[in-house]
Design a protein around this motif. Structure first.
Motif, PDB file in Angstrom:
ATOM      1  N   LEU A  97      25.248  66.413  38.742  1.00 35.05           N
ATOM      2  CA  LEU A  97      25.326  65.996  40.202  1.00 35.05           C
ATOM      3  C   LEU A  97      26.679  65.765  40.625  1.00 35.05           C
ATOM      4  O   LEU A  97      26.760  66.074  41.788  1.00 35.05           O
ATOM      5  CB  LEU A  97      24.302  64.552  40.425  1.00 35.05           C
ATOM      6  N   SER A  98      27.321  65.014  39.895  1.00 38.00           N
ATOM      7  CA  SER A  98      28.910  64.456  40.217  1.00 38.00           C
ATOM      8  C   SER A  98      29.594  65.883  40.687  1.00 38.00           C
ATOM      9  O   SER A  98      30.044  66.237  41.677  1.00 38.00           O
ATOM     10  CB  SER A  98      29.671  63.936  39.363  1.00 38.00           C
ATOM     11  N   ARG A  99      29.206  66.944  39.797  1.00 37.04           N
ATOM     12  CA  ARG A  99      29.849  68.331  39.841  1.00 37.04           C
ATOM     13  C   ARG A  99      29.380  68.790  41.309  1.00 37.04           C
ATOM     14  O   ARG A  99      30.414  69.467  42.026  1.00 37.04           O
ATOM     15  CB  ARG A  99      29.691  69.154  38.893  1.00 37.04           C
ATOM     16  N   GLN A 100      28.037  68.866  41.488  1.00 34.59           N
ATOM     17  CA  GLN A 100      27.470  69.570  42.837  1.00 34.59           C
ATOM     18  C   GLN A 100      28.265  68.887  44.024  1.00 34.59           C
ATOM     19  O   GLN A 100      28.608  69.400  44.949  1.00 34.59           O
ATOM     20  CB  GLN A 100      26.141  69.466  42.650  1.00 34.59           C
ATOM     21  N   ILE A 101      28.333  67.589  43.954  1.00 34.52           N
ATOM     22  CA  ILE A 101      28.780  66.699  45.110  1.00 34.52           C
ATOM     23  C   ILE A 101      30.143  67.003  45.398  1.00 34.52           C
ATOM     24  O   ILE A 101      30.768  67.476  46.497  1.00 34.52           O
ATOM     25  CB  ILE A 101      28.648  65.140  45.120  1.00 34.52           C
ATOM     26  N   ASN A 102      31.308  67.033  44.110  1.00 31.92           N
ATOM     27  CA  ASN A 102      32.351  67.397  44.648  1.00 31.92           C
ATOM     28  C   ASN A 102      32.820  68.998  45.104  1.00 31.92           C
ATOM     29  O   ASN A 102      33.701  69.187  45.706  1.00 31.92           O
ATOM     30  CB  ASN A 102      33.172  67.099  43.168  1.00 31.92           C
ATOM     31  N   GLY A 103      31.905  69.752  44.299  1.00 29.89           N
ATOM     32  CA  GLY A 103      31.968  71.239  44.595  1.00 29.89           C
ATOM     33  C   GLY A 103      31.648  71.296  46.113  1.00 29.89           C
ATOM     34  O   GLY A 103      32.479  72.088  46.839  1.00 29.89           O
ATOM     35  N   ARG A 104      30.739  70.462  46.904  1.00 35.48           N
ATOM     36  CA  ARG A 104      30.463  70.548  48.251  1.00 35.48           C
ATOM     37  C   ARG A 104      31.666  70.022  49.067  1.00 35.48           C
ATOM     38  O   ARG A 104      32.153  70.605  50.123  1.00 35.48           O
ATOM     39  CB  ARG A 104      29.177  69.757  48.379  1.00 35.48           C
ATOM     40  N   LEU A 105      32.137  68.885  48.538  1.00 34.69           N
ATOM     41  CA  LEU A 105      33.466  68.446  49.125  1.00 34.69           C
ATOM     42  C   LEU A 105      34.367  69.341  49.173  1.00 34.69           C
ATOM     43  O   LEU A 105      35.195  69.686  50.331  1.00 34.69           O
ATOM     44  CB  LEU A 105      33.661  67.226  48.524  1.00 34.69           C
ATOM     45  N   ALA A 106      34.602  70.019  48.149  1.00 41.27           N
ATOM     46  CA  ALA A 106      35.649  70.951  48.070  1.00 41.27           C
ATOM     47  C   ALA A 106      35.748  72.175  48.909  1.00 41.27           C
ATOM     48  O   ALA A 106      36.516  72.749  49.528  1.00 41.27           O
ATOM     49  CB  ALA A 106      35.932  71.588  46.591  1.00 41.27           C
ATOM     50  N   LEU A 107      34.350  72.600  49.201  1.00 38.65           N
ATOM     51  CA  LEU A 107      34.197  73.611  50.367  1.00 38.65           C
ATOM     52  C   LEU A 107      34.557  73.313  51.732  1.00 38.65           C
ATOM     53  O   LEU A 107      35.174  74.155  52.599  1.00 38.65           O
ATOM     54  CB  LEU A 107      32.580  73.918  50.339  1.00 38.65           C
ATOM     55  N   SER A 108      34.510  71.843  51.995  1.00 31.77           N
ATOM     56  CA  SER A 108      34.859  71.376  53.158  1.00 31.77           C
ATOM     57  C   SER A 108      36.397  71.091  53.274  1.00 31.77           C
ATOM     58  O   SER A 108      36.965  70.900  54.379  1.00 31.77           O
ATOM     59  CB  SER A 108      34.009  69.956  53.560  1.00 31.77           C
TER      60      SER A 108
END
Length: 144
Positions: free
Chosen positions: A14-25
């Motif tokens: 879950l942490s990887r998903q959230i950080n990956g989404r933040l990295a897209l922005s």
């Protein structure tokens, strides 16, 4: 303990998903920065409420015991960068593969009890299963 370990794995994913989404922005570095700032505030608050923030003797630890911090920063930034390029599932599978390989290698180096062959075959089976789950595809180059 097994449920706790599985829960920890779910939280890592879950942490990887959230950080990956933040990295897209933002970017992988900025995502990693915010991950660690928010994490610092959270763990400091919890430790102050529950106690144990300064319960040890950090000077008693060897210098290399502090390498977990920089390694963790690299792990977080790399995961955020990879998710945007190869997807969440493939990133997670490759990270798990790396964890399994390094875990077995460390067990062998540290002389942990158990069969080297059983561990090696287990990792090979996990890697084969991951490859099959991906449809037999090789990971694409990161430069796309």
């Amino acid at each position: 303990m097994i449920v706790f370990a599985v829960l920890a794995g779910v939280l890592v994913g879950l942490s990887r998903q959230i950080n990956g989404r933040l990295a897209l922005s933002t970017s992988a570095m900025e995502s990693s920065f915010w991950n660690h700032i928010v994490g610092l505030v959270f763990i400091t608050s919890v430790a102050l409420l529950l106690g144990g923030l300064f319960a040890g003797a950090p000077q008693a630890s060897p210098w290399w015991a502090y390498l977990g911090g920089p390694i963790g920063v690299i792990f977080i930034a790399a995961g955020s960068w990879l998710i945007a390029r190869i997807g969440a599932a493939q990133t997670a599978l490759l990270i798990i593969a790396g964890q399994m390989i390094s875990g077995v290698a460390l067990d062998i180096i540290m002389g942990a009890p158990g069969s080297i062959w059983a561990r090696s075959i287990g990792v090979a089976l996990i890697l084969a299963g991951m490859w099959v789950a991906q449809g037999g595809k090789r990971p694409e180059p990161a430069d796309r």
